[in-house]
Every structure is written in structure tokens, then in C-alpha cells.
Write an enzyme that holds these catalytic residues in place. Structure first.
Site, PDB file in Angstrom:
ATOM      1  N   ARG A   1       0.802  -1.234   0.000  1.00 17.13           N
ATOM      2  CA  ARG A   1       0.000   0.000   0.000  1.00 17.13           C
ATOM      3  C   ARG A   1       0.828   1.273   0.000  1.00 17.13           C
ATOM      4  O   ARG A   1       0.602   2.183  -0.811  1.00 17.13           O
ATOM      5  CB  ARG A   1      -0.899   0.074   1.259  1.00 17.13           C
ATOM      6  CG  ARG A   1      -2.225  -0.574   1.147  1.00 17.13           C
ATOM      7  CD  ARG A   1      -2.584  -1.157   2.494  1.00 17.13           C
ATOM      8  NE  ARG A   1      -1.614  -2.170   2.806  1.00 17.13           N
ATOM      9  CZ  ARG A   1      -1.701  -3.433   2.382  1.00 17.13           C
ATOM     10  NH1 ARG A   1      -2.757  -3.820   1.732  1.00 17.13           N
ATOM     11  NH2 ARG A   1      -0.758  -4.313   2.640  1.00 17.13           N
ATOM     12  N   THR A   2       1.738   1.382   0.937  1.00 17.26           N
ATOM     13  CA  THR A   2       2.390   2.677   1.142  1.00 17.26           C
ATOM     14  C   THR A   2       3.226   3.051  -0.084  1.00 17.26           C
ATOM     15  O   THR A   2       3.109   4.154  -0.619  1.00 17.26           O
ATOM     16  CB  THR A   2       3.250   2.647   2.421  1.00 17.26           C
ATOM     17  OG1 THR A   2       2.468   2.079   3.468  1.00 17.26           O
ATOM     18  CG2 THR A   2       3.704   4.031   2.805  1.00 17.26           C
TER      19      THR A   2
ATOM     20  N   LYS B   1      25.752  -2.673  -0.032  1.00 21.27           N
ATOM     21  CA  LYS B   1      27.225  -2.567  -0.072  1.00 21.27           C
ATOM     22  C   LYS B   1      27.745  -1.761   1.112  1.00 21.27           C
ATOM     23  O   LYS B   1      28.928  -1.458   1.187  1.00 21.27           O
ATOM     24  CB  LYS B   1      27.655  -1.899  -1.379  1.00 21.27           C
ATOM     25  CG  LYS B   1      27.310  -2.701  -2.617  1.00 21.27           C
ATOM     26  CD  LYS B   1      27.778  -1.985  -3.880  1.00 21.27           C
ATOM     27  CE  LYS B   1      26.619  -1.561  -4.724  1.00 21.27           C
ATOM     28  NZ  LYS B   1      26.983  -0.681  -5.826  1.00 21.27           N
TER      29      LYS B   1
ATOM     30  N   ARG C   1      10.855   4.077   3.766  1.00 28.83           N
ATOM     31  CA  ARG C   1      10.520   3.082   4.806  1.00 28.83           C
ATOM     32  C   ARG C   1      11.803   2.355   5.183  1.00 28.83           C
ATOM     33  O   ARG C   1      12.598   2.002   4.308  1.00 28.83           O
ATOM     34  CB  ARG C   1       9.480   2.089   4.300  1.00 28.83           C
ATOM     35  CG  ARG C   1       9.284   0.916   5.266  1.00 28.83           C
ATOM     36  CD  ARG C   1       8.120   0.060   4.921  1.00 28.83           C
ATOM     37  NE  ARG C   1       6.859   0.771   5.142  1.00 28.83           N
ATOM     38  CZ  ARG C   1       5.662   0.212   5.030  1.00 28.83           C
ATOM     39  NH1 ARG C   1       5.551  -1.068   4.702  1.00 28.83           N
ATOM     40  NH2 ARG C   1       4.558   0.922   5.238  1.00 28.83           N
TER      41      ARG C   1
ATOM     42  N   HIS D   1       4.277   5.679  11.793  1.00 34.16           N
ATOM     43  CA  HIS D   1       3.835   5.525  10.395  1.00 34.16           C
ATOM     44  C   HIS D   1       2.845   6.668  10.118  1.00 34.16           C
ATOM     45  O   HIS D   1       1.643   6.454  10.002  1.00 34.16           O
ATOM     46  CB  HIS D   1       3.175   4.152  10.213  1.00 34.16           C
ATOM     47  CG  HIS D   1       2.959   3.738   8.791  1.00 34.16           C
ATOM     48  ND1 HIS D   1       3.051   4.598   7.711  1.00 34.16           N
ATOM     49  CD2 HIS D   1       2.650   2.514   8.259  1.00 34.16           C
ATOM     50  CE1 HIS D   1       2.800   3.937   6.598  1.00 34.16           C
ATOM     51  NE2 HIS D   1       2.560   2.668   6.907  1.00 34.16           N
TER      52      HIS D   1
HETATM   53  N1   CP Z   1      -0.504  -0.156   5.832  1.00 35.68           N
HETATM   54  C1   CP Z   1       0.727  -0.362   5.306  1.00 35.68           C
HETATM   55  O1   CP Z   1       1.713   0.280   5.671  1.00 35.68           O
HETATM   56  O2   CP Z   1       0.756  -1.311   4.320  1.00 35.68           O
HETATM   57  P1   CP Z   1       2.073  -1.750   3.522  1.00 35.68           P
HETATM   58  O3   CP Z   1       3.011  -2.381   4.496  1.00 35.68           O
HETATM   59  O4   CP Z   1       1.594  -2.698   2.451  1.00 35.68           O
HETATM   60  O5   CP Z   1       2.674  -0.498   2.937  1.00 35.68           O
END
Ligand code: CP
Length: 308
Positions: free
Chosen positions: A52-53, A81, A102, A130
């Protein structure tokens, strides 16, 4: 001035409202926004898995007329590396206008923001925060309930490692009349620092329980979460705790008729697919609203950086 989004507290309540207003306008008038980022690039630097993100950031930039570069696993970047996050941020600043990152290590996006010359968005750092999932969550609640205050919010599952939970509590604690019901096994309770720095510091009412059924009738929102296998130190503990809460249609017998059932996804088995057609199921709306909030966020940060 360059600004980043590392924690949801980086934005005021007024700014969160501004983002929701923009997202609602994008939903109503998508054509108005379709060329605003022409010639601009987002770099999606994902050192951890995501569906999603990452893809919603990429869809968001494409729907704004911009372009996307990036990687979806650390192994395909020079991190494999030994390149540092700080150097990666400096390098990507030469290629893109904004970064969504991320990383499994708490604080990595902050390090990136301190070293990049372009805005950095925290797309999830370890078990910490998040904030853009919270943007999706806020718009979902706002559109479903019409307001963000005066709600009893049940949060159920892995409250220890669930970074979406920590950011959501930080955000909703700033609205009048919000009360939290924290439902988890003993081992997966909300970390003390979140209770101390947010709930206790602000005098926000909350209760902790292991019994979802007992508290169900009180809830306006039920935010289910996955037990975060990737954050456990041993598999045995995960296997023991993973099925602590499984929401099935019969478990909603005493729930409010206008309960809003949320989940940041991905789900494993915490919500039965039999609930997906229940009008109270809002988790796929969260996915869609997340894209619009990320569009609004990209526009805001690029405007403040003087890039747009
Ligand atoms: N909700 C969420 O962060 O989903 P993903 O890990 O798929 O990005």
C-alpha cells in the site's frame, strides 16, 4: 523552507485539516490536480516490504502528473554494499524532488531528513511511527463520522510493535473528547513511552483490557491490527500470540450499528473476510483515502519547499 514529515506531531491540527480538505477536493475534482507535479519526481526508498504505502505514493505522484524513481528492497540498493542512510539521502537529493522512505530501523527517516536537501516523508520506521497511515486513518474517520473528536476508539491487537497505532494515538489525542480502549494480550500492550509522553501527559482517558467482547458495545471505532511477526525476537512467541484476536461476524453481535471497523492492512487473519461486505468495514476505504492524503501531502511539502 524545506519541511519533512517524520512524526504526525510535525503537523498542527490545522495542517491536518488542510490536508483533509485538499484530499476531499482532489476526490471531487481530480482533473484540477492532474498536472500540478509535471516535471517533478518522487523517490520511494523502501528498505522493507510494502504494498500500500509504496504503491500509493507512486500512484499519488503519477496522478499529480509527476514521475517516480526508487527501489523496493534494501538488497537492490547500495545499502547492500554498506552505504549509510545519510549518504543515500544526499545522493537521492540530486535526483528527485521529494523522498518517501521506509526503513526497519527506528529513526532512519529522521537521519535521512537531516541529510537531504529535499523533503523526506517517513513511510514507516521499525516499530516506531507511520504518519502517512495515520493521514489515511484520519480522513477515513472524518468522512465516516463527520468529525474527529468525541469518539471512543478501540485499538486491538499488537499495540507494542504496531507503528500505525503509535501514530494514530498521537494524532487523535489532539481532538476533544477522544477516549481510547486499548485491547491486547499482556505481552503486546502499548509501550510505556507512548502512554507517558502522550496519554498521561495530556490527560487523555484510556483503559487497557484483554477482553474485546466486553468493551465492544462502547466503541465508535474498532482499529484492528496484525501481530507484527517481523518484530518478534523468537518465532515461538509469535505463534503463541498471533491468533489472540480474530474478528468474525458473530463477534459483532453487541457492536454499535454505526461502528467503523478499520485496519491498516495487510491483514493475516485478524478480520474474517466474511466481514468485508459488512457496511461497517472501512479498511479498503482507508487504502483509497491513503492515496488522496499522500497526494495532498506531496503538494504541501513541495509547495513549502518552493519546488512548486
Ligand atoms: N498499511 C501499510 O503500511 O501497508 P504496507 O506495508 O503494504 O505499505
Amino acid at each position: 523552507m524545506k519541511r519533512s514529515l517524520i512524526a504526525i506531531q510535525d503537523f498542527s491540527v490545522e495542517e491536518l485539516q488542510e490536508l483533509m480538505d485538499t484530499a476531499n477536493d482532489i476526490i471531487a475534482n481530480p482533473a484540477k490536480y492532474s498536472e500540478l507535479c509535471r516535471g517533478k519526481k518522487i523517490a520511494t526508498l523502501f528498505f522493507e516490504p510494502s504494498t500500500r504505502t509504496r504503491l500509493s505514493f507512486e500512484a499519488a505522484m503519477l496522478e499529480l502528473g509527476g514521475a517516480v524513481i526508487g527501489f523496493s528492497e534494501a538488497q537492490s540498493s547500495s545499502a547492500a554494499k554498506g552505504e549509510s542512510v545519510a549518504d543515500t539521502a544526499k545522493v537521492i537529493s540530486c535526483y528527485a524532488d521529494i523522498i518517501a522512505m521506509r526503513h526497519p530501523k527506528e529513526g532512519a527517516p529522521l537521519v535521512a531528513a537531516m541529510n537531504a536537501s529535499i523533503p523526506v516523508i517517513n513511510a514507516g520506521d521499525g516499530g516506531h511511527n507511520h504518519p502517512t497511515q495515520t493521514l489515511a486513518d484520519l480522513l477515513t474517520i472524518y468522512r465516516e463520522k463527520g468529525h474527529l473528536g468525541n469518539l471512543t476508539v478501540g485499538i486491538c491487537g499488537d499495540l507494542k510493535f504496531g507503528r500505525t497505532v503509535h501514530s494514530l494515538i498521537a494524532a487523535l489525542s489532539r481532538y476533544e473528547g477522544v477516549r481510547f480502549v486499548l485491547i491486547s494480550p499482556e505481552e503486546l500492550k502499548l509501550p510505556s513511552y507512548v502512554k507517558k509522553e502522550i496519554l498521561k501527559a495530556k490527560g487523555i482517558p484510556y483503559v487497557q483490557t484483554t477482553d474485546l467482547e466486553a468493551v465492544m458495545p462502547e466503541l465508535d471505532i474498532l482499529y484492528m491490527t496484525r501481530v507484527q511477526r517481523e518484530r518478534f525476537f523468537n518465532e515461538e512467541d509469535y505463534l503463541r500470540l498471533k491468533d489472540s484476536y480474530i474478528l468474525t461476524p458473530d463477534r459483532l453481535y453487541n457492536a454499535k450499528t454505526d461502528l467503523c471497523i478499520m485496519h491498516p492492512l495487510p491483514r493475516v487473519n485478524e478480520i474474517s473476510v466474511a466481514i468485508d461486505d459488512d457496511p461497517r468495514a472501512c479498511y479498503f476505504k482507508q487504502v483509497l483515502y491513503g492515496k488522496y492524503m499522500r497526494m495532498a501531502l506531496i503538494l504541501k511539502l513541495l509547495k513549502e519547499a518552493g519546488t512548486l
